[in-house]
Design a protein around this motif. Structure first.
Motif, PDB file in Angstrom:
ATOM      1  N   LEU A  77      -2.503  10.735 -13.887  1.00 43.86           N
ATOM      2  CA  LEU A  77      -3.443  10.007 -13.027  1.00 43.86           C
ATOM      3  C   LEU A  77      -3.834   8.631 -13.573  1.00 43.86           C
ATOM      4  CD1 LEU A  77      -5.779  12.742 -11.506  1.00 43.86           C
ATOM      5  CD2 LEU A  77      -4.280  11.157 -10.282  1.00 43.86           C
ATOM      6  N   PRO A  78      -4.144   8.484 -14.864  1.00 46.70           N
ATOM      7  CA  PRO A  78      -4.440   7.128 -15.348  1.00 46.70           C
ATOM      8  C   PRO A  78      -3.269   6.171 -15.128  1.00 46.70           C
ATOM      9  CG  PRO A  78      -5.169   8.766 -16.938  1.00 46.70           C
ATOM     10  CD  PRO A  78      -4.346   9.497 -15.916  1.00 46.70           C
ATOM     11  N   ALA A  79      -2.055   6.677 -15.348  1.00 46.00           N
ATOM     12  CA  ALA A  79      -0.878   5.839 -15.110  1.00 46.00           C
ATOM     13  C   ALA A  79      -0.741   5.506 -13.631  1.00 46.00           C
ATOM     14  CB  ALA A  79       0.375   6.558 -15.610  1.00 46.00           C
ATOM     15  N   ALA A  80      -1.074   6.471 -12.757  1.00 48.16           N
ATOM     16  CA  ALA A  80      -0.997   6.225 -11.322  1.00 48.16           C
ATOM     17  C   ALA A  80      -1.966   5.122 -10.906  1.00 48.16           C
ATOM     18  CB  ALA A  80      -1.306   7.508 -10.549  1.00 48.16           C
ATOM     19  N   ALA A  81      -3.154   5.085 -11.529  1.00 49.25           N
ATOM     20  CA  ALA A  81      -4.118   4.025 -11.216  1.00 49.25           C
ATOM     21  C   ALA A  81      -3.545   2.655 -11.540  1.00 49.25           C
ATOM     22  CB  ALA A  81      -5.414   4.263 -11.995  1.00 49.25           C
ATOM     23  N   VAL A  82      -2.841   2.568 -12.671  1.00 49.30           N
ATOM     24  CA  VAL A  82      -2.172   1.311 -13.037  1.00 49.30           C
ATOM     25  C   VAL A  82      -1.114   0.960 -11.991  1.00 49.30           C
ATOM     26  CG1 VAL A  82      -0.742   0.161 -14.759  1.00 49.30           C
ATOM     27  CG2 VAL A  82      -2.626   1.650 -15.484  1.00 49.30           C
ATOM     28  N   GLY A  83      -0.360   1.973 -11.556  1.00 44.52           N
ATOM     29  CA  GLY A  83       0.678   1.747 -10.559  1.00 44.52           C
ATOM     30  C   GLY A  83       0.117   1.279  -9.226  1.00 44.52           C
ATOM     31  N   VAL A  84      -0.987   1.875  -8.785  1.00 40.19           N
ATOM     32  CA  VAL A  84      -1.623   1.449  -7.536  1.00 40.19           C
ATOM     33  C   VAL A  84      -2.074  -0.009  -7.637  1.00 40.19           C
ATOM     34  CG1 VAL A  84      -3.650   1.756  -6.051  1.00 40.19           C
ATOM     35  CG2 VAL A  84      -2.343   3.750  -6.811  1.00 40.19           C
ATOM     36  N   PHE A  85      -2.674  -0.356  -8.767  1.00 41.90           N
ATOM     37  CA  PHE A  85      -3.122  -1.744  -8.963  1.00 41.90           C
ATOM     38  C   PHE A  85      -1.938  -2.706  -8.935  1.00 41.90           C
ATOM     39  CE2 PHE A  85      -3.790  -5.350 -11.835  1.00 41.90           C
ATOM     40  CZ  PHE A  85      -4.872  -5.972 -11.203  1.00 41.90           C
ATOM     41  N   LEU A  86      -0.852  -2.358  -9.630  1.00 42.48           N
ATOM     42  CA  LEU A  86       0.329  -3.217  -9.641  1.00 42.48           C
ATOM     43  C   LEU A  86       0.921  -3.343  -8.241  1.00 42.48           C
ATOM     44  CD1 LEU A  86       2.104  -2.073 -12.935  1.00 42.48           C
ATOM     45  CD2 LEU A  86       0.905  -4.228 -12.523  1.00 42.48           C
ATOM     46  N   GLY A  87       0.918  -2.227  -7.487  1.00 41.02           N
ATOM     47  CA  GLY A  87       1.426  -2.277  -6.122  1.00 41.02           C
ATOM     48  C   GLY A  87       0.625  -3.224  -5.262  1.00 41.02           C
ATOM     49  N   TRP A  88      -0.697  -3.184  -5.410  1.00 44.71           N
ATOM     50  CA  TRP A  88      -1.566  -4.103  -4.656  1.00 44.71           C
ATOM     51  C   TRP A  88      -1.341  -5.544  -5.093  1.00 44.71           C
ATOM     52  CZ3 TRP A  88      -5.549  -7.063  -6.912  1.00 44.71           C
ATOM     53  CH2 TRP A  88      -6.310  -7.794  -5.991  1.00 44.71           C
ATOM     54  N   ALA A  89      -1.260  -5.788  -6.412  1.00 39.72           N
ATOM     55  CA  ALA A  89      -1.135  -7.143  -6.930  1.00 39.72           C
ATOM     56  C   ALA A  89       0.222  -7.767  -6.614  1.00 39.72           C
ATOM     57  CB  ALA A  89      -1.362  -7.135  -8.444  1.00 39.72           C
ATOM     58  N   LEU A  90       1.256  -6.933  -6.553  1.00 39.64           N
ATOM     59  CA  LEU A  90       2.622  -7.451  -6.378  1.00 39.64           C
ATOM     60  C   LEU A  90       3.149  -7.292  -4.960  1.00 39.64           C
ATOM     61  CD1 LEU A  90       4.229  -6.074  -9.673  1.00 39.64           C
ATOM     62  CD2 LEU A  90       3.360  -8.379  -9.248  1.00 39.64           C
ATOM     63  N   ALA A  91       2.282  -6.875  -4.033  1.00 38.44           N
ATOM     64  CA  ALA A  91       2.735  -6.595  -2.663  1.00 38.44           C
ATOM     65  C   ALA A  91       3.429  -7.790  -2.029  1.00 38.44           C
ATOM     66  CB  ALA A  91       1.563  -6.149  -1.806  1.00 38.44           C
ATOM     67  N   ALA A  92       2.968  -8.986  -2.343  1.00 39.24           N
ATOM     68  CA  ALA A  92       3.551 -10.175  -1.737  1.00 39.24           C
ATOM     69  C   ALA A  92       4.909 -10.532  -2.330  1.00 39.24           C
ATOM     70  CB  ALA A  92       2.597 -11.365  -1.897  1.00 39.24           C
ATOM     71  N   PHE A  93       5.243  -9.950  -3.474  1.00 38.92           N
ATOM     72  CA  PHE A  93       6.469 -10.338  -4.169  1.00 38.92           C
ATOM     73  C   PHE A  93       7.533  -9.242  -4.176  1.00 38.92           C
ATOM     74  CE2 PHE A  93       2.752 -12.282  -6.184  1.00 38.92           C
ATOM     75  CZ  PHE A  93       3.025 -13.623  -5.973  1.00 38.92           C
ATOM     76  N   VAL A  94       7.141  -8.035  -3.834  1.00 41.19           N
ATOM     77  CA  VAL A  94       8.072  -6.898  -3.887  1.00 41.19           C
ATOM     78  C   VAL A  94       8.454  -6.485  -2.465  1.00 41.19           C
ATOM     79  CG1 VAL A  94       8.381  -4.506  -4.608  1.00 41.19           C
ATOM     80  CG2 VAL A  94       7.074  -6.083  -6.048  1.00 41.19           C
ATOM     81  N   LYS A  95       9.747  -6.398  -2.220  1.00 34.60           N
ATOM     82  CA  LYS A  95      10.199  -5.958  -0.908  1.00 34.60           C
ATOM     83  C   LYS A  95      10.076  -4.447  -0.773  1.00 34.60           C
ATOM     84  CE  LYS A  95      13.489  -9.643   0.212  1.00 34.60           C
ATOM     85  NZ  LYS A  95      14.885  -9.947   0.597  1.00 34.60           N
ATOM     86  N   GLU A  96       9.375  -4.011   0.260  1.00 35.02           N
ATOM     87  CA  GLU A  96       9.204  -2.579   0.481  1.00 35.02           C
ATOM     88  C   GLU A  96      10.550  -1.889   0.631  1.00 35.02           C
ATOM     89  OE1 GLU A  96       7.447   0.302   3.989  1.00 35.02           O
ATOM     90  OE2 GLU A  96       6.279  -1.461   3.428  1.00 35.02           O
ATOM     91  N   ALA A  97      11.485  -2.550   1.313  1.00 37.31           N
ATOM     92  CA  ALA A  97      12.805  -1.949   1.537  1.00 37.31           C
ATOM     93  C   ALA A  97      13.526  -1.697   0.220  1.00 37.31           C
ATOM     94  CB  ALA A  97      13.651  -2.852   2.439  1.00 37.31           C
ATOM     95  N   ALA A  98      13.403  -2.617  -0.738  1.00 38.35           N
ATOM     96  CA  ALA A  98      14.063  -2.448  -2.031  1.00 38.35           C
ATOM     97  C   ALA A  98      13.463  -1.264  -2.788  1.00 38.35           C
ATOM     98  CB  ALA A  98      13.931  -3.730  -2.861  1.00 38.35           C
ATOM     99  N   VAL A  99      12.135  -1.123  -2.701  1.00 33.42           N
ATOM    100  CA  VAL A  99      11.474   0.004  -3.362  1.00 33.42           C
ATOM    101  C   VAL A  99      11.948   1.321  -2.751  1.00 33.42           C
ATOM    102  CG1 VAL A  99       9.240   1.123  -3.770  1.00 33.42           C
ATOM    103  CG2 VAL A  99       9.462  -1.359  -4.012  1.00 33.42           C
ATOM    104  N   GLU A 100      12.006   1.372  -1.416  1.00 31.37           N
ATOM    105  CA  GLU A 100      12.450   2.578  -0.725  1.00 31.37           C
ATOM    106  C   GLU A 100      13.874   2.946  -1.124  1.00 31.37           C
ATOM    107  OE1 GLU A 100       9.980   2.669   3.467  1.00 31.37           O
ATOM    108  OE2 GLU A 100      11.800   1.467   3.359  1.00 31.37           O
TER     109      GLU A 100
END
Length: 256
Positions: A77-100
């Motif tokens: 869970l602590p690691a997941a919190a970091v991941g959620v924050f990174l997802g929010w911060a990098l949303a403009a730079f990461v393509k959702e399709a590439a992640v999928e």
């Protein structure tokens, strides 16, 4: 509140699938947002889905409240919190399709390998539980938070670490329920900041909530009648299907 019949034609099966996923058939809920996106924008579909998930989480956590793995949650869970924050911060730079695409491909390979490993032993034998390295658990937790925030696909990274540990069926479901209930609440501030929870979105989610609760209890009822020895094989097959869908969606998005 939305009144388009087409929306409810796709939203009703989507909510039922979400309920079955929350009831224990992990992974199949990933198709919910794409289904709703046939009738509304993906952003609105995700915004309607999140309040529904929060209510379904209450049902699934309550149903499996006595069976969960504290050590896994403290690790991931602590690691997941970091991941959620990174997802929010990098949303403009990461393509959702590439992640999928990446998550889907890894999930399919992993699940097929595990299915082959289970087939390789005799019917009287159990596949040995993998002990799991702490760093890998933290990495998968962060990946689950990141992909949940970016592409609503946190299930596969979580399962990649937890499934090989061969927890008892109810402990696996309970741990998954608590993990994603927490992760979903972590995502709420980002949705609030984006102004996603409009009166129309909340009213539409409210209309679907009775079905969401009923379908989650139905999922709990069904999964408890699946033989424990066959449960993991069912989840691996679902992971192949979910991973395959993510690969197709990701490839389609990158080509487009």
């Amino acid at each position: 509140m939305l009144t388009d019949p087409l929306f409810y034609a796709v939203a009703i099966p989507a909510v039922i699938l979400l309920g079955m996923a929350k009831g224990g058939f992990a992974g199949i809920g990933v198709v919910a947002v794409p289904l709703m996106a046939l009738a509304v924008s993906p952003v609105m579909a995700a915004s309607i889905t999140l309040p529904i998930l929060l209510v379904q989480d209450v049902v699934s956590v309550w149903a499996f409240r006595k069976s969960w793995d504290k050590g896994l949650l403290l690790l991931m869970l602590p690691a997941a919190a970091v991941g959620v924050f990174l997802g929010w911060a990098l949303a403009a730079f990461v393509k959702e399709a590439a992640v999928e695409l990446a998550v889907g491909a890894i999930s399919v390979v992993f699940a097929l390998q595990r299915l082959w490993a289970e087939r390789a032993v005799s019917a009287a034998e159990q596949v040995a539980a993998a002990p799991g390295r702490a760093w890998l658990g933290a990495l998968c937790g962060a990946a689950a938070g990141f992909t949940s925030q970016i592409a609503h696909a946190g299930g596969p990274p979580f399962q990649i670490y937890v499934l090989p540990r061969r927890l008892p069926r109810d402990a696996f479901i309970g741990t998954s329920a608590i993990f994603f209930a927490t992760v979903n609440w972590m995502k709420v501030p980002a949705y609030v900041a984006l102004g996603a929870f409009t009166p129309k979105v909340l009213a539409t989610a409210g209309v679907l909530l009775p079905l969401a609760i009923a379908s989650t209890w139905a999922g709990v009822w069904v999964v408890r009648r699946v033989p424990a020895e066959g449960f993991y094989r069912v989840i691996y097959v679902l992971l192949v299907l979910v991973g395959g869908k993510l690969v197709l969606d990701g490839a389609r998005g990158l080509i487009a």
